[in-house]
Design a protein around this motif. Structure first.
Motif, PDB file in Angstrom:
ATOM      1  N   ALA A 525      22.648  41.664  35.093  1.00  0.00           N
ATOM      2  CA  ALA A 525      23.238  43.114  34.784  1.00  0.00           C
ATOM      3  C   ALA A 525      24.198  43.139  36.454  1.00  0.00           C
ATOM      4  N   ALA A 526      23.624  42.652  37.586  1.00  0.00           N
ATOM      5  CA  ALA A 526      24.477  42.917  38.782  1.00  0.00           C
ATOM      6  C   ALA A 526      25.707  42.010  38.735  1.00  0.00           C
ATOM      7  N   CYS A 527      25.513  41.077  38.127  1.00  0.00           N
ATOM      8  CA  CYS A 527      26.992  40.051  37.924  1.00  0.00           C
ATOM      9  C   CYS A 527      27.858  40.354  36.996  1.00  0.00           C
ATOM     10  N   ALA A 528      27.054  40.924  36.015  1.00  0.00           N
ATOM     11  CA  ALA A 528      28.166  41.907  35.001  1.00  0.00           C
ATOM     12  C   ALA A 528      28.955  42.698  35.394  1.00  0.00           C
ATOM     13  N   LYS A 529      28.182  43.629  36.218  1.00  0.00           N
ATOM     14  CA  LYS A 529      28.990  44.502  37.207  1.00  0.00           C
ATOM     15  C   LYS A 529      30.077  44.207  38.033  1.00  0.00           C
ATOM     16  N   LEU A 530      29.740  42.914  38.595  1.00  0.00           N
ATOM     17  CA  LEU A 530      30.746  42.230  39.909  1.00  0.00           C
ATOM     18  C   LEU A 530      31.862  41.669  38.975  1.00  0.00           C
ATOM     19  N   ARG A 531      31.300  41.111  37.885  1.00  0.00           N
ATOM     20  CA  ARG A 531      32.475  40.606  36.974  1.00  0.00           C
ATOM     21  C   ARG A 531      33.721  41.809  36.745  1.00  0.00           C
ATOM     22  N   ASP A 532      32.928  42.882  36.201  1.00  0.00           N
ATOM     23  CA  ASP A 532      34.011  43.883  36.079  1.00  0.00           C
ATOM     24  C   ASP A 532      34.888  44.270  37.203  1.00  0.00           C
ATOM     25  N   LEU A 533      34.191  44.294  38.221  1.00  0.00           N
ATOM     26  CA  LEU A 533      34.806  44.844  39.376  1.00  0.00           C
ATOM     27  C   LEU A 533      36.156  43.670  39.782  1.00  0.00           C
ATOM     28  N   ILE A 534      35.825  42.356  39.552  1.00  0.00           N
ATOM     29  CA  ILE A 534      36.581  41.360  39.992  1.00  0.00           C
ATOM     30  C   ILE A 534      38.029  41.604  38.984  1.00  0.00           C
ATOM     31  N   ALA A 535      37.576  41.839  37.526  1.00  0.00           N
ATOM     32  CA  ALA A 535      38.545  41.959  36.650  1.00  0.00           C
ATOM     33  C   ALA A 535      39.416  43.039  36.939  1.00  0.00           C
ATOM     34  N   GLN A 536      38.966  44.308  37.252  1.00  0.00           N
ATOM     35  CA  GLN A 536      39.732  45.481  37.545  1.00  0.00           C
ATOM     36  C   GLN A 536      40.646  45.214  38.685  1.00  0.00           C
ATOM     37  N   ARG A 537      39.953  44.426  39.952  1.00  0.00           N
ATOM     38  CA  ARG A 537      40.914  44.352  40.900  1.00  0.00           C
ATOM     39  C   ARG A 537      42.175  43.246  40.536  1.00  0.00           C
ATOM     40  N   MET A 538      41.810  42.310  39.807  1.00  0.00           N
ATOM     41  CA  MET A 538      42.990  41.403  39.445  1.00  0.00           C
ATOM     42  C   MET A 538      43.758  42.024  38.260  1.00  0.00           C
ATOM     43  N   GLY A 539      43.507  43.192  37.728  1.00  0.00           N
ATOM     44  CA  GLY A 539      44.057  43.645  36.669  1.00  0.00           C
ATOM     45  C   GLY A 539      44.051  43.001  35.268  1.00  0.00           C
ATOM     46  N   PHE A 540      42.735  42.370  35.038  1.00  0.00           N
ATOM     47  CA  PHE A 540      42.452  41.600  34.077  1.00  0.00           C
ATOM     48  C   PHE A 540      41.795  42.436  32.879  1.00  0.00           C
ATOM     49  N   ASN A 541      41.885  42.252  31.690  1.00  0.00           N
ATOM     50  CA  ASN A 541      41.000  42.940  30.744  1.00  0.00           C
ATOM     51  C   ASN A 541      39.500  42.365  30.680  1.00  0.00           C
ATOM     52  N   THR A 542      38.677  43.413  30.758  1.00  0.00           N
ATOM     53  CA  THR A 542      37.270  43.018  31.050  1.00  0.00           C
ATOM     54  C   THR A 542      36.730  42.433  29.626  1.00  0.00           C
ATOM     55  N   THR A 543      37.192  42.664  28.771  1.00  0.00           N
ATOM     56  CA  THR A 543      36.707  42.169  27.625  1.00  0.00           C
ATOM     57  C   THR A 543      36.832  40.790  27.185  1.00  0.00           C
ATOM     58  N   ASP A 544      37.968  40.231  27.767  1.00  0.00           N
ATOM     59  CA  ASP A 544      38.331  38.645  27.472  1.00  0.00           C
ATOM     60  C   ASP A 544      38.226  37.858  28.747  1.00  0.00           C
ATOM     61  N   MET A 551      36.941  29.784  39.068  1.00  0.00           N
ATOM     62  CA  MET A 551      37.986  30.607  38.428  1.00  0.00           C
ATOM     63  C   MET A 551      37.913  31.564  37.672  1.00  0.00           C
ATOM     64  N   VAL A 552      38.789  32.757  37.849  1.00  0.00           N
ATOM     65  CA  VAL A 552      38.580  33.713  36.947  1.00  0.00           C
ATOM     66  C   VAL A 552      40.069  33.703  35.814  1.00  0.00           C
ATOM     67  N   GLN A 553      39.761  33.876  34.681  1.00  0.00           N
ATOM     68  CA  GLN A 553      40.688  33.464  33.644  1.00  0.00           C
ATOM     69  C   GLN A 553      40.862  34.583  32.697  1.00  0.00           C
ATOM     70  N   SER A 554      42.107  35.187  32.238  1.00  0.00           N
ATOM     71  CA  SER A 554      42.211  36.098  31.435  1.00  0.00           C
ATOM     72  C   SER A 554      43.906  36.128  30.884  1.00  0.00           C
ATOM     73  N   ALA A 555      44.066  35.958  29.721  1.00  0.00           N
ATOM     74  CA  ALA A 555      45.181  36.191  28.937  1.00  0.00           C
ATOM     75  C   ALA A 555      46.120  35.306  29.542  1.00  0.00           C
ATOM     76  N   GLY A 556      45.773  33.693  29.824  1.00  0.00           N
ATOM     77  CA  GLY A 556      46.749  32.845  30.376  1.00  0.00           C
ATOM     78  C   GLY A 556      46.837  33.015  31.746  1.00  0.00           C
ATOM     79  N   ARG A 557      46.350  33.908  32.586  1.00  0.00           N
ATOM     80  CA  ARG A 557      46.346  33.963  33.940  1.00  0.00           C
ATOM     81  C   ARG A 557      44.959  33.390  34.522  1.00  0.00           C
ATOM     82  N   SER A 558      45.074  32.767  35.630  1.00  0.00           N
ATOM     83  CA  SER A 558      43.962  32.133  36.315  1.00  0.00           C
ATOM     84  C   SER A 558      43.960  32.223  37.612  1.00  0.00           C
ATOM     85  N   VAL A 559      42.763  32.944  38.446  1.00  0.00           N
ATOM     86  CA  VAL A 559      42.860  33.145  40.007  1.00  0.00           C
ATOM     87  C   VAL A 559      41.600  32.683  40.303  1.00  0.00           C
ATOM     88  N   ALA A 560      41.658  31.964  41.537  1.00  0.00           N
ATOM     89  CA  ALA A 560      40.597  31.453  42.190  1.00  0.00           C
ATOM     90  C   ALA A 560      39.686  32.571  42.942  1.00  0.00           C
TER      91      ALA A 560
END
Length: 736
Positions: A525-544, A551-560
């Motif tokens: 649960a805590a990690c899921a919340k952290l994943r959402d915070l990371i996605a929001q900070r990077m402007g990623f869609n939290t659902t994909d 690495m964090v990846q979404s819609a063809g973008r990849s960030v360490a």
């Protein structure tokens, strides 16, 4: 996070880290001596004094006078705490026994005084100078004598209903073509953990900090506060490493409470370690049970009537040993009568010990099933398969969430070579040895409850998890780190797990086979919340968004991950809470144990030659640590079957063999190669990890499997544990 519908696909299902056989992350600390246990934290209280408990010398009665003058004048003595200067002392919510006697003595070795001195030797010497006059009372020390005839009526929170009646048991049993009606006795057992109960207590004004050996942080703070009259918020407990608990360190015991009291009275930090001889009568234990099992079956083996009565004893206000608990769910059978009886005894408190209810209950039920199989002329494995159920026998509309019981039986029989078993007892010999094989079923509840965690991602891409979960040697550090690594997509070595601090997010702790499933869900649960915070900070869609390989990846973008936190750490805290799935489904772990023994035809001595456990316990988070838990339970089962018994002096009311010289536990020579096999299954009703606990399933069923093997070897049925040689020696087959 709320979990109220069965899990679908989750990030855990990637199984890049979870489900893999990783060695313990704290293993090097333990094997090199760098893991400091409660009594070894010399850095936390410079100049600490030492406490020494003086235990009551009677089993029941009253303290008439305590003369501490000589002890007070002894070298190095700082304070002596008795009921005369301790102030009011309460009791906790889970254990009922009082930590300090006075003026009444409730049981033998109940603490009557705590001496505080500059050294341990000074405290011990001064304790011997205390002169106490007692008025001995009449105590109740023998369960067989005090055995009540009326079952207790109220529902207990611990172990469920004390009485269950379904159908028409008496009529069905009387009319059953094949019947078993036998009584089995399981003696008092001690936890006998390696590390003694130990605490260092320090007061800073009205703030109490304790370094202690305890399994549940939240229960410990709650109960310590109730005992010493301090608000829970003013108490902080640390328990980073625990050298075994088995339920005996579930919550506040005398070492923690009396160290805190002694530190308050003396004005100095106090280290208090229970001497080994005090642990058996001063703390809790598994209480003795007398169990009557009645089974009525059709000639094809179908159970028509299932009856189980169990008697145990305890201090006033104490609980029953819920030995009928496994019988409620183990087998089908429409006519059922299960009852628990409680006698009042003046022995140390009977309470939770590894698999309370299931462990002693199966020691009776599974021998009765073996006896039934013999009367039917039926294979014991086939009898159990015949009586499998996929629904709760008491509530047929409630299905088991998962129950691979038949699979456990069949795979176990195949792996063990069960078809080589001689059906006729005492018919297989190897020289002077009588050889036998036995088996028994296993079942243990799969509880899960609210648990929380805090997760931090730092500028280096390192993940730190904080939770008040404890590690009692079970591998908690490792599975917590594995869960976080899987969720955040980083290698295991990039995760640090911090446990055992009551200021961390709350979990149920280690106990009841609930710890692993609960804490990993909280970390999820805590990690899921952290994943959402990371996605929001990077402007990623939290659902994909996906997390893998750092690495964090979404819609063809990849960030360490390390780049995500270049502007500052990210921290998330959450807990997993549950809906009604546990009510809609019967959530249990199941298994089967197989044993082969050799019995010396001349002396009756029993040697276990090999054993196999087959376990169905949901997703196995770490096969290495899971196997360690299971073979540890099997070792404990060997002890319960063949040697463990706290002998009660029924005249004066105490456990006579109160040390590790007199209370025998298995040693290396007693334990053969043990094999543990896990069924490949997941349980989506449990949590997003689809896992259950496994540590107590490894114990339930072991002792009766050995008992049944001994019968198969000798033809002598012993119904009183442990199966010491004196109980079957006179009836062994004649030696050719």
């Amino acid at each position: 996070m709320k979990f109220d519908t069965p899990a679908g696909t989750t990030p855990i299902d990637r199984l890049a880290v979870v489900g893999r056989a990783h060695p313990r992350v704290e293993g090097k600390l333990k094997t090199t001596g760098l893991a400091r246990y409660a009594a070894e934290r010399h850095d936390v209280a410079p100049g600490a004094t030492y406490g020494y408990i003086l235990g009551a010398a009677i089993g029941k009665g009253r303290i008439e006078r305590i003369d501490t003058a000589a002890a007070q004048a002894a070298p190095g003595v700082r304070a002596i705490v008795t009921h005369e200067n301790s102030g009011p002392i309460g009791t906790g919510e889970f254990y009922v026994q009082r930590v300090l006697a006075g003026p009444m003595v409730d049981h033998y070795h109940q603490a009557v005084a705590v001496v505080v001195a500059d050294t341990f030797e000074q405290a011990r010497a001064a304790a011997s100078l205390i002169n106490i006059s007692y008025a001995r009372g009449n105590g109740r020390f023998d369960l067989a004598v005090q055995k009540p005839s009326t079952p207790i009526a109220p529902k207990e929170a611990f172990g469920g209903p004390t009485a269950v009646s379904v159908g028409a048991f008496a009529t069905a049993f009387a009319g059953a073509p094949v019947q078993v009606d036998e009584t089995y006795t399981v003696p008092d057992h001690a936890h006998a953990m390696m590390e003694p109960h130990a605490t260092i207590a320090r007061w800073d004004g009205d703030q109490l900090t304790c370094w202690t050996s305890i399994q549940a942080m939240n229960w410990g703070c709650r109960d310590l506060g109730l005992i010493i009259g301090t608000p829970k918020e003013k108490i902080r407990l640390h328990s980073a490493f625990i050298g075994g608990g088995f339920g005996g360190k579930g919550t506040t015991q005398s070492d923690l409470a009396l160290a805190a009291l002694a530190a308050r009275v003396s004005g100095r930090p106090v280290k208090l370690v229970l001497q080994r001889a005090l642990m058996f009568n001063n703390t809790i234990h598994r209480p003795k049970t007398i169990q009557r099992v009645r089974l009525g079956a059709a000639k094809d083996g179908r159970l028509l009537a299932v009856g189980h009565d169990s008697w145990s004893g305890n201090l006033p206000g104490g609980r029953t040993e819920p030995s009928t608990l496994p019988t409620r769910l183990m087998y089908a059978g429409e006519n059922r009568l299960l009852r628990r009886y409680l006698a009042q005894l003046d022995l140390a408190e009977g309470n939770a010990m590894r698999a309370p209810g299931e462990a002693p209950g199966m020691m009776a039920l599974e021998v009765a099933m073996d006896e039934l199989a013999e009367k039917l002329g039926m294979d014991p494995v086939a009898l159990r398969i015949t009586n499998d159920t996929q629904v709760d026998p008491e509530k047929p509309e409630r299905r088991f969430s998962t129950r691979p019981f038949v699979q456990c039986l069949k795979e176990g029989a195949d792996r063990f070579g069960w078809d080589a078993r001689a059906a006729k007892p005492a018919s297989r010999r190897e020289g002077k040895w009588l050889i036998g094989m036995g088996m028994a079923s296993a079942i243990r509840g799969a509880p899960i409850s609210k648990a929380g965690a805090r997760v931090r991602l730092d500028k280096n891409g390192h993940v730190t998890v904080e939770t008040d979960m404890t590690d009692i040697g079970t591998g908690s550090y490792t599975i917590v780190a594995q869960t976080a690594a899987e969720m955040m997509g980083v290698p295991l070595e990039h995760v640090t797990a911090k446990l055992g601090d009551s200021t961390f997010p709350e979990t149920p702790g280690s106990g009841g086979q609930a710890g692993a499933a609960s804490v990993t869900a909280g970390v999820y649960a805590a990690c899921a919340k952290l994943r959402d915070l990371i996605a929001q900070r990077m402007g990623f869609n939290t659902t994909d968004v996906t997390f893998a390989n750092g690495m964090v990846q979404s819609a063809g973008r990849s960030v360490a991950l390390a780049d995500v936190t270049k502007d500052g750490d990210l921290v998330a805290e959450d807990s997993m809470e549950y809906g009604d799935l546990k009510d809609r489904f019967a959530q249990q772990t199941v298994g089967a144990h197989f044993a082969e023994v050799a019995v010396d035809a001349y002396t009756g001595a029993v040697r276990v030659r090999r054993m196999l456990a087959v376990c169905g316990a949901g997703r196995i988070l770490n096969p290495t640590t899971a196997r360690s838990q299971v073979i540890g339970g099997m070792t404990m089962g060997i002890g319960a079957a063949l040697m463990e018994e706290m002998a009660v002096d029924t005249r004066f009311g105490f456990f006579v063999n109160h040390d590790l010289a007199g209370y025998e536990v298995p040693v290396h020579a007693d334990v053969p190669h043990l094999e543990a096999h896990f069924i490949d299954e997941v349980d989506p009703t449990m949590s997003p990890l689809k896992a259950k606990g496994v540590g107590e399933l490894g114990l339930t069923g072991v002792a009766p499997a050995i008992a049944n093997a001994v019968y198969n070897a000798t033809g002598v049925r012993v119904r009183s544990y442990p199966l010491t040689l004196d109980k079957h020696l006179a009836n062994l087959p004649a030696v050719a």
